[in-house]
Design a protein around this motif. Structure first.
Motif, PDB file in Angstrom:
ATOM      1  N   LEU A  42      -5.629  -4.620  24.041  1.00  0.00           N
ATOM      2  CA  LEU A  42      -5.567  -3.107  23.941  1.00  0.00           C
ATOM      3  C   LEU A  42      -5.173  -2.405  25.135  1.00  0.00           C
ATOM      4  CD1 LEU A  42      -5.237  -1.105  21.571  1.00  0.00           C
ATOM      5  CD2 LEU A  42      -7.770  -0.531  21.935  1.00  0.00           C
ATOM      6  N   GLY A  43      -6.025  -2.570  26.036  1.00  0.00           N
ATOM      7  CA  GLY A  43      -5.853  -1.812  27.285  1.00  0.00           C
ATOM      8  C   GLY A  43      -4.405  -2.070  27.984  1.00  0.00           C
ATOM      9  N   LEU A  82      -7.182  -6.031   4.162  1.00  0.00           N
ATOM     10  CA  LEU A  82      -7.401  -5.536   5.049  1.00  0.00           C
ATOM     11  C   LEU A  82      -6.533  -4.172   5.071  1.00  0.00           C
ATOM     12  CD1 LEU A  82      -8.647  -5.785   8.244  1.00  0.00           C
ATOM     13  CD2 LEU A  82      -6.406  -6.429   8.811  1.00  0.00           C
ATOM     14  N   TYR A  99     -10.310   2.211  25.777  1.00  0.00           N
ATOM     15  CA  TYR A  99      -9.845   1.324  25.143  1.00  0.00           C
ATOM     16  C   TYR A  99     -10.971   0.780  24.173  1.00  0.00           C
ATOM     17  CZ  TYR A  99      -6.611   2.190  28.743  1.00  0.00           C
ATOM     18  OH  TYR A  99      -5.665   2.639  29.793  1.00  0.00           O
ATOM     19  N   LYS A 126      -1.617  -0.307  25.917  1.00  0.00           N
ATOM     20  CA  LYS A 126      -1.571   1.063  26.082  1.00  0.00           C
ATOM     21  C   LYS A 126      -1.078   1.622  27.500  1.00  0.00           C
ATOM     22  CE  LYS A 126      -4.423   3.177  22.559  1.00  0.00           C
ATOM     23  NZ  LYS A 126      -5.544   4.034  22.250  1.00  0.00           N
ATOM     24  N   LYS A 127      -1.661   0.921  28.514  1.00  0.00           N
ATOM     25  CA  LYS A 127      -0.994   1.153  29.681  1.00  0.00           C
ATOM     26  C   LYS A 127       0.327   1.114  29.927  1.00  0.00           C
ATOM     27  CE  LYS A 127      -5.550  -0.035  31.608  1.00  0.00           C
ATOM     28  NZ  LYS A 127      -6.290  -1.173  32.287  1.00  0.00           N
ATOM     29  N   ASP A 131      -5.863 -11.349  13.121  1.00  0.00           N
ATOM     30  CA  ASP A 131      -5.326 -10.985  11.800  1.00  0.00           C
ATOM     31  C   ASP A 131      -6.898  -9.987  11.170  1.00  0.00           C
ATOM     32  OD1 ASP A 131      -3.071 -12.251  12.030  1.00  0.00           O
ATOM     33  OD2 ASP A 131      -3.677 -13.814  10.932  1.00  0.00           O
ATOM     34  N   GLY A 161     -10.333  -3.434  10.106  1.00  0.00           N
ATOM     35  CA  GLY A 161     -10.576  -4.735  11.098  1.00  0.00           C
ATOM     36  C   GLY A 161     -11.906  -5.345  10.849  1.00  0.00           C
ATOM     37  N   LEU A 211     -10.209  -8.761  23.169  1.00  0.00           N
ATOM     38  CA  LEU A 211      -9.156  -7.759  22.520  1.00  0.00           C
ATOM     39  C   LEU A 211      -9.247  -6.348  23.194  1.00  0.00           C
ATOM     40  CD1 LEU A 211     -10.290  -8.338  18.662  1.00  0.00           C
ATOM     41  CD2 LEU A 211      -8.373  -9.148  19.833  1.00  0.00           C
ATOM     42  N   ARG A 212     -10.261  -6.083  23.728  1.00  0.00           N
ATOM     43  CA  ARG A 212     -10.292  -4.844  24.498  1.00  0.00           C
ATOM     44  C   ARG A 212      -9.322  -4.882  25.635  1.00  0.00           C
ATOM     45  NH1 ARG A 212     -13.527  -3.433  28.393  1.00  0.00           N
ATOM     46  NH2 ARG A 212     -12.894  -1.274  28.949  1.00  0.00           N
ATOM     47  N   PHE A 224     -13.187   0.163  20.641  1.00  0.00           N
ATOM     48  CA  PHE A 224     -12.786   0.391  19.284  1.00  0.00           C
ATOM     49  C   PHE A 224     -13.900  -0.096  18.162  1.00  0.00           C
ATOM     50  CE2 PHE A 224     -11.190  -3.499  21.052  1.00  0.00           C
ATOM     51  CZ  PHE A 224     -11.803  -4.304  20.135  1.00  0.00           C
ATOM     52  N   SER A 277      -9.054  -8.189  12.692  1.00  0.00           N
ATOM     53  CA  SER A 277      -9.199  -7.150  13.302  1.00  0.00           C
ATOM     54  C   SER A 277      -8.091  -6.111  12.955  1.00  0.00           C
ATOM     55  CB  SER A 277      -9.523  -7.308  14.941  1.00  0.00           C
ATOM     56  OG  SER A 277      -8.409  -7.897  15.314  1.00  0.00           O
ATOM     57  N   GLY A 278      -6.971  -6.629  12.789  1.00  0.00           N
ATOM     58  CA  GLY A 278      -5.843  -5.826  12.376  1.00  0.00           C
ATOM     59  C   GLY A 278      -4.979  -5.830  13.687  1.00  0.00           C
ATOM     60  N   PHE A 279      -5.252  -6.490  14.698  1.00  0.00           N
ATOM     61  CA  PHE A 279      -4.685  -6.421  16.018  1.00  0.00           C
ATOM     62  C   PHE A 279      -3.001  -6.916  15.829  1.00  0.00           C
ATOM     63  CE2 PHE A 279      -6.695  -4.890  19.940  1.00  0.00           C
ATOM     64  CZ  PHE A 279      -7.780  -4.623  19.424  1.00  0.00           C
ATOM     65  N   GLY A 316      -6.217  -1.787   7.494  1.00  0.00           N
ATOM     66  CA  GLY A 316      -5.580  -1.044   8.888  1.00  0.00           C
ATOM     67  C   GLY A 316      -6.580  -1.655   9.836  1.00  0.00           C
ATOM     68  N   PRO A 317      -6.176  -1.521  11.147  1.00  0.00           N
ATOM     69  CA  PRO A 317      -6.918  -2.086  12.219  1.00  0.00           C
ATOM     70  C   PRO A 317      -8.090  -1.609  12.445  1.00  0.00           C
ATOM     71  CG  PRO A 317      -5.043  -0.584  12.829  1.00  0.00           C
ATOM     72  CD  PRO A 317      -4.910  -0.971  11.429  1.00  0.00           C
ATOM     73  N   VAL A 318      -8.716  -2.185  13.431  1.00  0.00           N
ATOM     74  CA  VAL A 318      -9.998  -1.368  13.899  1.00  0.00           C
ATOM     75  C   VAL A 318      -9.921   0.129  14.300  1.00  0.00           C
ATOM     76  CG1 VAL A 318     -11.166  -3.482  14.697  1.00  0.00           C
ATOM     77  CG2 VAL A 318      -9.673  -2.043  16.261  1.00  0.00           C
ATOM     78  N   SER A 339     -14.403  -9.605  21.072  1.00  0.00           N
ATOM     79  CA  SER A 339     -13.772  -8.124  20.942  1.00  0.00           C
ATOM     80  C   SER A 339     -13.746  -7.811  22.356  1.00  0.00           C
ATOM     81  CB  SER A 339     -15.016  -7.365  20.242  1.00  0.00           C
ATOM     82  OG  SER A 339     -16.149  -7.233  20.659  1.00  0.00           O
ATOM     83  N   THR A 383     -17.177 -11.690  26.524  1.00  0.00           N
ATOM     84  CA  THR A 383     -17.873 -10.779  27.352  1.00  0.00           C
ATOM     85  C   THR A 383     -18.092 -11.164  28.588  1.00  0.00           C
ATOM     86  OG1 THR A 383     -19.130 -10.454  25.213  1.00  0.00           O
ATOM     87  CG2 THR A 383     -19.901  -9.154  27.110  1.00  0.00           C
ATOM     88  N   GLN A 413      -1.355  -6.175  13.486  1.00  0.00           N
ATOM     89  CA  GLN A 413      -0.540  -5.028  13.034  1.00  0.00           C
ATOM     90  C   GLN A 413      -0.151  -4.045  14.315  1.00  0.00           C
ATOM     91  OE1 GLN A 413      -2.881  -3.020   9.862  1.00  0.00           O
ATOM     92  NE2 GLN A 413      -3.249  -4.825   8.979  1.00  0.00           N
ATOM     93  N   ILE A 414      -1.060  -3.839  15.108  1.00  0.00           N
ATOM     94  CA  ILE A 414      -0.605  -2.829  16.180  1.00  0.00           C
ATOM     95  C   ILE A 414      -0.233  -3.337  17.608  1.00  0.00           C
ATOM     96  CG2 ILE A 414      -2.427  -1.108  15.337  1.00  0.00           C
ATOM     97  CD1 ILE A 414      -4.666  -2.028  17.262  1.00  0.00           C
ATOM     98  N   LEU A 415      -0.290  -4.712  17.764  1.00  0.00           N
ATOM     99  CA  LEU A 415       0.316  -5.276  18.879  1.00  0.00           C
ATOM    100  C   LEU A 415       1.460  -6.066  18.486  1.00  0.00           C
ATOM    101  CD1 LEU A 415      -3.076  -6.413  20.941  1.00  0.00           C
ATOM    102  CD2 LEU A 415      -1.679  -4.160  20.962  1.00  0.00           C
TER     103      LEU A 415
END
Lengths: 110, 275
Positions: free
Chosen positions: A61-62, B182, B140, A65-66, A88, B163, A57-58, B142, A90-92, B184-186, A54, A22, A94-96
């Protein structure tokens, strides 16, 4: 938190040194945004990143996406055990696009 | 002389202007702090009561607690009966803090509840709510979400973990089961995510313990974390009732922190399956 940049061919590698939480995430986000103006292939090297909250992580993610919106590419690599667990749970992961090493991250990055 | 007099007049003016500016800033700060406190009140008021009696029913007991850190945080919990036998429980943690996190928490909580009114699949609920929230998310943000729908007649829980840290089940014989899957993600991070769900059988005497990472990441002055290990030790002590379990863990954390400022929201929601 310091961000050290290096380039390899058309790739920009950003080393995050310290703790991305933070307190440090807002400045990190601003710095990353500057690099986004002139780079389309960015790798976050977390070899020297102790912890990611977190808020951190933001920032990931930002950036993802950008870059996606502008047709760019984004990878993360070298997360330590603690950070990998955060990615793992947070599932990040999987999406990153998360790679184990910098060597893997710079290979076939297109 | 005339020049000096003018200069000192100018200086006096500048000082007066600065004093006025500081007074104005102070006023703004007081107003902002009042608004932040209001946001924190709203956050806490949106959380349902700790110890509901569900119209006097005796086959389930629930106790939940949210201890907010200094700023407006993003933790939330919720529960509601969907019909005579189905009890939905939700625990989540929105990224970041402040008013924006509070708003996202409110929206997420409301969307989950409204979808659950007609849809009893936690996977489907989560997929729909994610789609809604991810579609318009310019900052962004979550949120992690654990949602379980407990069928009190069939004695089973269907759940989806988006998540969030794993929920625990303390079985009557003392075995601690960690729901590690798990699904799925957040929520709100990415569109088009299809979440999964799992079903776990329950028995009379089982205790479900859902919580946020404010518990495991609470730390003392030596920067040691409360961690899963200490949480498991706390949970493994002989069970009395859900209120005692939650309050005892909160006390364990406070003793562990020994006066260190609470860094993150702490949330625990505990359900006992009864006869």
């Amino acid at each position: 938190m310091d961000i050290v940049s290096t380039t390899k061919e058309d790739m920009l590698i950003l080393d995050f040194v310290g703790q991305l939480d933070t307190g440090t995430a807002p400045r990190a986000e601003m710095e990353v945004n500057k690099y986004l103006e002139s780079n389309q292939k960015i790798i976050f090297n977390l070899a020297k990143t102790v912890f990611v909250s977190s808020a951190g992580l933001r920032v990931f993610l930002g950036t993802a996406k950008k870059l996606k919106a502008s047709g760019g590419l984004f990878r993360i690599c070298n997360a330590n055990e603690v950070v990998q667990e955060i990615l793992d749970i947070s599932g990040f992961s999987q999406i990153l696009d998360v790679k184990k090493s910098l060597e893997e991250a710079v290979t076939n990055f297109n | 002389m005339g020049k000096e007099a003018n200069e000192s007049k100018d200086t006096a003016n500048i000082v007066a202007q600065q004093v006025q500016k500081i007074a104005l800033l102070k006023e703004q700060m007081v107003r902002m702090e009042a608004e932040l406190n209001l946001a924190k009140d709203i956050q806490l008021n949106m959380i349902p009561i700790s110890h509901p009696d569900f119209g006097g029913r005796s086959d389930v007991e629930l106790y939940a607690k949210l201890i907010s850190a200094r700023e407006v945080g993003g933790d939330f919990y919720d529960y509601y009966l969907l019909d005579d036998n189905k009890l939905a429980i939700v625990v989540g943690d929105v990224s970041g803090k402040g008013v924006a996190a509070g708003f996202m928490m409110a929206v997420g909580k409301a969307l989950l509840k409204s979808r659950a009114a007609t849809d009893f699949s936690t996977a489907s609920i989560m997929s729909h709510v994610n789609q809604e929230m991810a579609a318009n998310n310019p900052d962004y943000m979550f949120t992690t979400v654990f949602m379980g729908i407990i069928d009190l007649a069939k004695k089973e829980m269907t759940y989806t973990n988006a998540g969030h840290n794993p929920t625990l089940i303390l079985q009557k014989d003392g075995t601690l089961v960690k729901l590690s899957t798990l699904h799925g993600p957040v929520v709100a991070a990415m569109e088009d995510i299809v979440y999964g769900e799992s079903v776990v059988s329950l028995s009379v005497g089982d205790v479900i313990f859902a919580y946020t990472d404010g518990i495991t990441e609470a730390h003392n002055s030596a920067l040691e974390l409360f961690s899963e290990t200490r949480l498991f030790d706390s949970l493994k002590r002989p069970f009395k009732n859900v209120k005692d379990t939650v309050e005892r863990i909160v006390l364990d954390i406070l003793l562990f922190e020994r006066g260190e400022e609470q860094f993150d929201d702490i949330t625990a929601l505990c359900v006992e399956i009864k006869e």
